[in-house]
Design an enzyme around this catalytic site. Structure first.
Site, PDB file in Angstrom:
ATOM      1  N   ASP A 109       0.835  -1.201   0.000  1.00 59.83           N
ATOM      2  CA  ASP A 109       0.000   0.000   0.000  1.00 59.83           C
ATOM      3  C   ASP A 109       0.874   1.257   0.000  1.00 59.83           C
ATOM      4  O   ASP A 109       2.098   1.200   0.128  1.00 59.83           O
ATOM      5  CB  ASP A 109      -0.995  -0.011   1.160  1.00 59.83           C
ATOM      6  CG  ASP A 109      -0.330   0.022   2.530  1.00 59.83           C
ATOM      7  OD1 ASP A 109       0.713   0.670   2.673  1.00 59.83           O
ATOM      8  OD2 ASP A 109      -0.872  -0.603   3.459  1.00 59.83           O
ATOM      9  N   LYS A 110       0.242   2.391  -0.169  1.00 62.58           N
ATOM     10  CA  LYS A 110       0.963   3.657  -0.360  1.00 62.58           C
ATOM     11  C   LYS A 110       1.937   3.940   0.768  1.00 62.58           C
ATOM     12  O   LYS A 110       3.059   4.409   0.532  1.00 62.58           O
ATOM     13  CB  LYS A 110      -0.049   4.803  -0.490  1.00 62.58           C
ATOM     14  CG  LYS A 110       0.591   6.167  -0.701  1.00 62.58           C
ATOM     15  CD  LYS A 110      -0.459   7.259  -0.765  1.00 62.58           C
ATOM     16  CE  LYS A 110       0.204   8.635  -0.887  1.00 62.58           C
ATOM     17  NZ  LYS A 110      -0.793   9.732  -0.896  1.00 62.58           N
TER      18      LYS A 110
END
Length: 252
Positions: A109-110
């Site tokens: 994820d980011k």
């Protein structure tokens, strides 16, 4: 004798390693793909291994050379080709004209960092990303607070969250500081934001999350934002590359 397997045209293009299945569907709908000299506009048009000839933009379809690489993903990048919110993606790190089309193997994820694989070998990638049979994945996680050894056993026992059982295969303390600690967590399956959800269940905010290994492949000293090609032995250790399917011959 069984009839040859039949697959949709977009899937065949993707399996050749020339583009993603989504991009292949766009090519087909745009009229760029022909089968036996005739334009086809249906991405699910059936293709079998009986000598059909596929061309893209007038050029015979050829399987791309298989490429396998590892990226040290920086925090703040989204693991996708295009982001509807305009955020920077991991492909910022892969702007090299020598590279063919590549897809991420799984996701980070980011806010997460570390080891992220890319390949145009879809079967190899699927085996590694398989949530039940893929290789173990190892993470180093900085958390706020100072967890005790009793918590490690609870992380391995797991919790139920949103109808899923979340647990660590292994958990240990790497080091502690005055206000935070670093844990090593090994997962034997992949679920969406699994570590963050698991630690949140025990009121442990995650400060940093770095994937440091997939199976026997360690991130090592690869600089942040840099990538390297995998050695053949590393590719084999993670999963045997896919053998050519009968449909490959149809693309000649």
């Amino acid at each position: 004798m069984r009839p040859p397997a039949r697959h949709g045209l977009a899937r065949i293009l993707s399996k050749q390693g020339v583009c993603s299945r989504t991009e292949a569907a766009r090519w087909v709908r745009a009229g760029r793909v022909r089968v036996d000299g005739r334009p086809v506009h249906d991405p699910e048009f059936p293709i079998s291994g009986d000598g059909q000839h596929i061309s893209v933009d007038g050029h015979p379809l050829r399987a791309a050379d298989r490429v396998y690489l590892v990226l040290n993903k920086p925090r703040g990048l989204v693991t996708t080709v295009r982001d509807e919110k305009g955020r920077e993606t991991v492909y910022r790190c892969l702007e090299d004209p020598r590279l063919p089309w590549l897809a991420p193997v799984g996701r980070l994820d980011k806010a997460s960092e570390g080891l992220l694989l890319f390949s145009n070998d879809t079967a190899w990638a699927a085996a590694i990303a398989d949530p039940l049979r893929g290789p173990h994945k190892t993470y180093h996680v900085q958390v706020s607070g100072q967890p005790g050894t009793d918590l490690l056993a609870r992380l391995e026992a797991g919790v139920h969250d949103e109808g899923e059982h979340l647990s660590a295969l292994e958990a240990r303390i790497l080091r502690t500081g005055a206000r935070n600690a670093w844990l090593e967590i090994v997962l034997d399956e992949g679920r969406n934001r699994q570590i963050r959800r698991l630690l949140a269940a025990f009121d442990l905010p995650v400060l940093r999350l770095v994937r440091v290994a997939i199976g026997p492949l360690a991130l090592g000293p690869l600089p942040k934002g840099a990538w390297r090609l995998l050695e053949p032995a590393e590719v084999q250790a993670l999963g045997r590359p896919a053998e050519a399917e009968p449909a490959d011959r149809a693309a000649s």
